[in-house]
Structure formats: structure tokens, C-alpha cells
Scaffold this motif. Structure first.
Motif, PDB file in Angstrom:
ATOM      1  N   MET A   1      11.575  47.148  -5.415  1.00  0.00           N
ATOM      2  CA  MET A   1      11.544  48.243  -5.703  1.00  0.00           C
ATOM      3  C   MET A   1      13.115  48.996  -5.485  1.00  0.00           C
ATOM      4  O   MET A   1      13.879  48.310  -4.979  1.00  0.00           O
ATOM      5  CB  MET A   1      11.022  49.032  -4.455  1.00  0.00           C
ATOM      6  CG  MET A   1       9.322  48.597  -4.086  1.00  0.00           C
ATOM      7  SD  MET A   1       8.347  49.103  -5.279  1.00  0.00           S
ATOM      8  CE  MET A   1       8.269  50.851  -4.826  1.00  0.00           C
ATOM      9  N   GLU A   2      13.275  50.170  -6.186  1.00  0.00           N
ATOM     10  CA  GLU A   2      14.472  50.710  -6.308  1.00  0.00           C
ATOM     11  C   GLU A   2      14.321  52.266  -5.925  1.00  0.00           C
ATOM     12  O   GLU A   2      13.215  52.942  -5.768  1.00  0.00           O
ATOM     13  CB  GLU A   2      15.025  50.756  -7.890  1.00  0.00           C
ATOM     14  CG  GLU A   2      15.982  51.685  -7.936  1.00  0.00           C
ATOM     15  CD  GLU A   2      16.510  51.624  -9.420  1.00  0.00           C
ATOM     16  OE1 GLU A   2      17.333  52.107  -9.752  1.00  0.00           O
ATOM     17  OE2 GLU A   2      16.045  51.027 -10.054  1.00  0.00           O
ATOM     18  N   LEU A   3      15.310  52.675  -5.015  1.00  0.00           N
ATOM     19  CA  LEU A   3      15.433  53.921  -4.311  1.00  0.00           C
ATOM     20  C   LEU A   3      16.268  54.846  -5.219  1.00  0.00           C
ATOM     21  O   LEU A   3      17.598  54.681  -5.261  1.00  0.00           O
ATOM     22  CB  LEU A   3      15.745  53.691  -2.916  1.00  0.00           C
ATOM     23  CG  LEU A   3      15.767  55.234  -1.986  1.00  0.00           C
ATOM     24  CD1 LEU A   3      14.333  55.767  -2.008  1.00  0.00           C
ATOM     25  CD2 LEU A   3      16.209  55.092  -0.805  1.00  0.00           C
ATOM     26  N   ARG A   4      15.915  56.262  -5.603  1.00  0.00           N
ATOM     27  CA  ARG A   4      16.692  56.931  -6.500  1.00  0.00           C
ATOM     28  C   ARG A   4      16.398  58.423  -5.770  1.00  0.00           C
ATOM     29  O   ARG A   4      15.446  58.614  -5.293  1.00  0.00           O
ATOM     30  CB  ARG A   4      16.030  57.056  -7.917  1.00  0.00           C
ATOM     31  CG  ARG A   4      16.413  55.891  -8.443  1.00  0.00           C
ATOM     32  CD  ARG A   4      16.128  55.936 -10.117  1.00  0.00           C
ATOM     33  NE  ARG A   4      16.372  54.821 -10.719  1.00  0.00           N
ATOM     34  CZ  ARG A   4      15.969  54.724 -11.937  1.00  0.00           C
ATOM     35  NH1 ARG A   4      15.405  55.341 -12.832  1.00  0.00           N
ATOM     36  NH2 ARG A   4      16.227  53.422 -12.597  1.00  0.00           N
ATOM     37  N   TRP A   5      17.358  59.212  -5.760  1.00  0.00           N
ATOM     38  CA  TRP A   5      17.455  60.364  -5.163  1.00  0.00           C
ATOM     39  C   TRP A   5      17.557  61.648  -6.468  1.00  0.00           C
ATOM     40  O   TRP A   5      18.313  61.417  -6.989  1.00  0.00           O
ATOM     41  CB  TRP A   5      18.884  60.753  -4.359  1.00  0.00           C
ATOM     42  CG  TRP A   5      18.692  59.916  -2.882  1.00  0.00           C
ATOM     43  CD1 TRP A   5      18.740  58.705  -2.662  1.00  0.00           C
ATOM     44  CD2 TRP A   5      18.566  60.575  -1.678  1.00  0.00           C
ATOM     45  NE1 TRP A   5      18.684  58.553  -1.424  1.00  0.00           N
ATOM     46  CE2 TRP A   5      18.531  59.431  -0.616  1.00  0.00           C
ATOM     47  CE3 TRP A   5      18.037  61.886  -1.245  1.00  0.00           C
ATOM     48  CZ2 TRP A   5      18.306  60.007   0.584  1.00  0.00           C
ATOM     49  CZ3 TRP A   5      17.971  62.220   0.215  1.00  0.00           C
ATOM     50  CH2 TRP A   5      18.119  61.232   0.991  1.00  0.00           C
ATOM     51  N   ALA A   6      16.573  62.490  -6.012  1.00  0.00           N
ATOM     52  CA  ALA A   6      16.558  63.586  -7.169  1.00  0.00           C
ATOM     53  C   ALA A   6      17.605  64.423  -6.769  1.00  0.00           C
ATOM     54  O   ALA A   6      17.999  64.676  -5.777  1.00  0.00           O
ATOM     55  CB  ALA A   6      15.111  64.368  -7.200  1.00  0.00           C
ATOM     56  N   ASN A   7      18.182  65.284  -7.809  1.00  0.00           N
ATOM     57  CA  ASN A   7      19.139  66.282  -7.496  1.00  0.00           C
ATOM     58  C   ASN A   7      18.854  67.187  -6.609  1.00  0.00           C
ATOM     59  O   ASN A   7      19.564  67.565  -5.868  1.00  0.00           O
ATOM     60  CB  ASN A   7      19.326  67.134  -8.674  1.00  0.00           C
ATOM     61  CG  ASN A   7      20.383  66.027  -9.800  1.00  0.00           C
ATOM     62  OD1 ASN A   7      20.669  65.172  -9.288  1.00  0.00           O
ATOM     63  ND2 ASN A   7      20.141  66.288 -11.185  1.00  0.00           N
ATOM     64  N   LYS A   8      17.443  67.611  -6.638  1.00  0.00           N
ATOM     65  CA  LYS A   8      16.973  68.744  -5.447  1.00  0.00           C
ATOM     66  C   LYS A   8      17.127  68.123  -4.136  1.00  0.00           C
ATOM     67  O   LYS A   8      17.417  68.839  -3.240  1.00  0.00           O
ATOM     68  CB  LYS A   8      15.678  69.111  -5.789  1.00  0.00           C
ATOM     69  CG  LYS A   8      15.742  70.107  -6.846  1.00  0.00           C
ATOM     70  CD  LYS A   8      14.340  70.701  -7.128  1.00  0.00           C
ATOM     71  CE  LYS A   8      14.073  71.712  -8.384  1.00  0.00           C
ATOM     72  NZ  LYS A   8      12.853  72.237  -8.543  1.00  0.00           N
ATOM     73  N   ALA A   9      16.881  66.872  -3.930  1.00  0.00           N
ATOM     74  CA  ALA A   9      16.876  66.219  -2.638  1.00  0.00           C
ATOM     75  C   ALA A   9      18.376  66.260  -2.083  1.00  0.00           C
ATOM     76  O   ALA A   9      18.738  66.480  -0.992  1.00  0.00           O
ATOM     77  CB  ALA A   9      16.402  64.649  -2.650  1.00  0.00           C
ATOM     78  N   LEU A  10      19.428  65.994  -3.093  1.00  0.00           N
ATOM     79  CA  LEU A  10      20.657  66.042  -2.926  1.00  0.00           C
ATOM     80  C   LEU A  10      21.041  67.464  -2.374  1.00  0.00           C
ATOM     81  O   LEU A  10      21.936  67.627  -1.533  1.00  0.00           O
ATOM     82  CB  LEU A  10      21.554  65.363  -4.064  1.00  0.00           C
ATOM     83  CG  LEU A  10      21.386  63.943  -4.182  1.00  0.00           C
ATOM     84  CD1 LEU A  10      21.992  63.524  -5.439  1.00  0.00           C
ATOM     85  CD2 LEU A  10      21.528  62.909  -2.834  1.00  0.00           C
ATOM     86  N   SER A  11      20.687  68.389  -3.183  1.00  0.00           N
ATOM     87  CA  SER A  11      21.065  69.670  -2.952  1.00  0.00           C
ATOM     88  C   SER A  11      20.464  69.959  -1.489  1.00  0.00           C
ATOM     89  O   SER A  11      21.226  70.891  -0.828  1.00  0.00           O
ATOM     90  CB  SER A  11      20.556  70.686  -3.975  1.00  0.00           C
ATOM     91  OG  SER A  11      21.055  70.287  -5.126  1.00  0.00           O
TER      92      SER A  11
END
Length: 91
Positions: A1-11
């Protein structure tokens, strides 16, 4: 599995920090640290969160971290952190 952050989550992280920092900068930093660290558990337990059936056919789930809700989506072997907010926010 890989974890990625959406731009909205970072915002969302930035917004939450900016809300809390004027009142208590160290607490704001701890909150951001906890929220960025917590989703790592999803790499070994991706379906630990409650499924949100209103997003079907997408597999969107949520976990609660303290007073914060983290929404994420599972797509194959990738977990996307979509959004996060304090549960007292009007959402």
C-alpha cells in the motif's frame, strides 16, 4: 500500500494550523504532526475506518483522530487522504 495526500487535504492542514497557531503555536504544531502521522496506520489496516456509503462506488472511509475527522479513499494499492477538519466545524 502507498499513502498519498490530496492537495485539498494539505490545504486543510494549513488552514487548521493557521486557526490554532495565533492562540497556541506549540499545540498547533503538535496537532499537524499528529494528523500527518496518524494515517500511516492505514498502510497496514486500510479498512479500519468507517465506510461512507454515500460516495459509492468509490471506497471512501473516515477515521477520527482526537477531535479531527480524516477522510480517505482506497483505490487499489493507493490510499488517498482526501480531507480533514475539526469535528466542531460546520461541515
Amino acid at each position: 500500500m502507498e499513502l498519498r495526500w490530496a492537495n485539498k487535504a494539505l490545504s486543510d492542514l494549513t488552514r487548521l494550523y493557521e486557526l490554532l497557531a495565533p492562540v497556541n503555536k506549540p499545540a498547533a504544531a503538535r496537532m499537524v504532526q499528529a494528523l500527518t502521522k496518524a494515517p500511516v496506520i492505514l498502510l497496514t489496516n486500510p479498512r479500519i475506518g468507517e465506510q461512507l456509503f454515500q460516495f459509492e462506488p468509490r471506497e471512501v472511509r473516515r477515521i477520527l483522530i482526537g477531535g479531527y475527522e480524516v477522510r480517505y479513499e482506497i483505490q487499489g494499492s493507493i490510499i488517498y487522504v482526501l480531507r480533514l477538519w475539526h469535528t466542531r466545524e460546520d461541515r
